[in-house]
Design a protein around this motif. Sequence first.
Motif, PDB file in Angstrom:
ATOM      1  N   VAL A 117     -39.502   0.871 -92.336  1.00  0.00           N
ATOM      2  CA  VAL A 117     -38.718   0.570 -91.155  1.00  0.00           C
ATOM      3  C   VAL A 117     -39.281  -0.945 -90.479  1.00  0.00           C
ATOM      4  O   VAL A 117     -38.459  -0.966 -89.470  1.00  0.00           O
ATOM      5  CB  VAL A 117     -38.809   1.589 -89.828  1.00  0.00           C
ATOM      6  CG1 VAL A 117     -38.213   2.975 -90.612  1.00  0.00           C
ATOM      7  CG2 VAL A 117     -39.824   2.052 -89.397  1.00  0.00           C
ATOM      8  N   VAL A 143     -31.624  -1.544 -99.529  1.00  0.00           N
ATOM      9  CA  VAL A 143     -31.578  -0.342 -98.760  1.00  0.00           C
ATOM     10  C   VAL A 143     -31.891   0.677 -99.866  1.00  0.00           C
ATOM     11  O   VAL A 143     -32.506   1.509 -99.499  1.00  0.00           O
ATOM     12  CB  VAL A 143     -30.186  -0.204 -98.258  1.00  0.00           C
ATOM     13  CG1 VAL A 143     -29.899   1.179 -98.028  1.00  0.00           C
ATOM     14  CG2 VAL A 143     -29.831  -1.098 -96.981  1.00  0.00           C
ATOM     15  N   ASP A 160     -28.591  -1.198 -91.402  1.00  0.00           N
ATOM     16  CA  ASP A 160     -29.771  -1.915 -91.615  1.00  0.00           C
ATOM     17  C   ASP A 160     -30.716  -0.744 -92.219  1.00  0.00           C
ATOM     18  O   ASP A 160     -30.228   0.447 -92.637  1.00  0.00           O
ATOM     19  CB  ASP A 160     -30.598  -2.289 -90.274  1.00  0.00           C
ATOM     20  CG  ASP A 160     -30.781  -0.992 -89.218  1.00  0.00           C
ATOM     21  OD1 ASP A 160     -30.491   0.191 -89.653  1.00  0.00           O
ATOM     22  OD2 ASP A 160     -31.319  -1.249 -88.348  1.00  0.00           O
ATOM     23  N   VAL A 161     -31.791  -1.029 -92.767  1.00  0.00           N
ATOM     24  CA  VAL A 161     -32.628  -0.230 -93.507  1.00  0.00           C
ATOM     25  C   VAL A 161     -33.116   1.167 -92.973  1.00  0.00           C
ATOM     26  O   VAL A 161     -33.235   2.254 -93.474  1.00  0.00           O
ATOM     27  CB  VAL A 161     -34.116  -0.953 -94.036  1.00  0.00           C
ATOM     28  CG1 VAL A 161     -34.809  -0.025 -94.813  1.00  0.00           C
ATOM     29  CG2 VAL A 161     -33.376  -1.875 -95.191  1.00  0.00           C
ATOM     30  N   GLU A 162     -33.470   0.736 -91.601  1.00  0.00           N
ATOM     31  CA  GLU A 162     -33.799   2.032 -90.838  1.00  0.00           C
ATOM     32  C   GLU A 162     -32.797   3.108 -90.671  1.00  0.00           C
ATOM     33  O   GLU A 162     -33.117   4.268 -90.987  1.00  0.00           O
ATOM     34  CB  GLU A 162     -34.329   1.579 -89.340  1.00  0.00           C
ATOM     35  CG  GLU A 162     -35.206   2.675 -88.491  1.00  0.00           C
ATOM     36  CD  GLU A 162     -35.847   2.104 -87.632  1.00  0.00           C
ATOM     37  OE1 GLU A 162     -35.878   0.862 -87.255  1.00  0.00           O
ATOM     38  OE2 GLU A 162     -36.519   2.876 -86.911  1.00  0.00           O
ATOM     39  N   ALA A 182     -30.572   3.641 -92.804  1.00  0.00           N
ATOM     40  CA  ALA A 182     -30.326   4.308 -94.378  1.00  0.00           C
ATOM     41  C   ALA A 182     -31.470   5.291 -94.548  1.00  0.00           C
ATOM     42  O   ALA A 182     -31.236   6.235 -95.051  1.00  0.00           O
ATOM     43  CB  ALA A 182     -30.449   3.370 -95.333  1.00  0.00           C
TER      44      ALA A 182
END
Lengths: 213, 213
Positions: free
Chosen positions: A169, A177, B176-178, B180
């Motif tokens: 994160v 992703v 965003d990745v977080e 996901a």
Amino acid sequence: MRGDFRDELTRVDSSLVTMALAVREAMRQASAALLGADAALAQVVIVRDTEIDVLHQVVEDRIYEIVGGRVPAPDDFRMIMTTLRAAADLQRMGGLSAHIARSVLRRHPTPAAAPELAVLFRSMSLVADDLSEKVVTALAEQDVAVAARLDSDDDAMDELHRQLFAVLVSPQWPLDVEAAVDGALLGRFYERYADHAVNIGHHVLFLATGDRP
Amino acid sequence: MRGDFRDELTRVDSSLVTMALAVREAMRQASAALLGADAALAQVVIVRDTEIDVLHQVVEDRIYEIVGGRVPAPDDFRMIMTTLRAAADLQRMGGLSAHIARSVLRRHPTPAAAPELAVLFRSMSLVADDLSEKVVTALAEQDVAVAARLDSDDDAMDELHRQLFAVLVSPQWPLDVEAAVDGALLGRFYERYADHAVNIGHHVLFLATGDRP
């Protein structure tokens, strides 16, 4: 009669040790498949997991067969409970190895463990193998000291899991992703694997001492 | 003597139903906290989870107390096993609700369930609640028909989990990745919750019929 009962339970326990050895091997191979993006090895893990499920069934069937015909004394009951619980934990550990293997197959030929995460997963795999070895020893020798040490290994896994999450994160995360999603799930599988190993330690301690943590 | 034993086990089973009701409520609140990004409610879930752990301990202690003093007949043994296993599954279900609640707290005030995923998580929460209700009924009334229906609800959860994963890894993913990573873990928590509900159905069927699926 009582002696027979205990003998039969002891024979079931040797099936439990067989399960523990198979689980250790499955996790070693799952980790190697993950770190090497090795689809053939991942397939082996999935087959091994079905074998572990069969062993679990054998242990459960034997226990019910033994109990079905006779009446367990309280001491035997504690042994029966330990065996059934340890078998259930081992079965889940095998299942988690298979989850790792399936992640490898899903992303193949892309590595499911992104290069940036490989060092962490290597550390997690070493902790997992150390836990697996202690599980085998704890079960094979009813070794209370080894069973008690499983908790501190699990602390090491939890710390690695925290580090993994921090990397995933962080705003510096350079990957896509999908790699992050895989990383999060793989981390969870290793963490749960360690939790089940700790459970087995607790079962062994309970059998020896009657105390539950 | 035998009658007493059964009476005592029946009293333990009412603690199991109390646990199942607490688990259902914990999951309802965890889902509401997730969908509403409600930190106060998430805190309530975490407290409730510790209460569920205490109930689990009570059930286990009572079983060991009952067995410790006497010798279970094979029928009673099956009932004891069912109770201990169902209690362990309920405890894990409570733990998974607490995991959802902790995700809510970690991201607060950002919603842990990204808006693009809210519809899927709402569906998963409805399936989870339906499973929870069936678990309560199956345990309270030893209802074999309801226990058997848990499997098809779990198929619905698995399908939602597949859909979630497809959304998470699709190239169109705009978040965003977080978000996901949270989505992947939350999906896994719901999926595991459903698996434990199915396990309880199997325990109830086993108690009634002696068959294991």
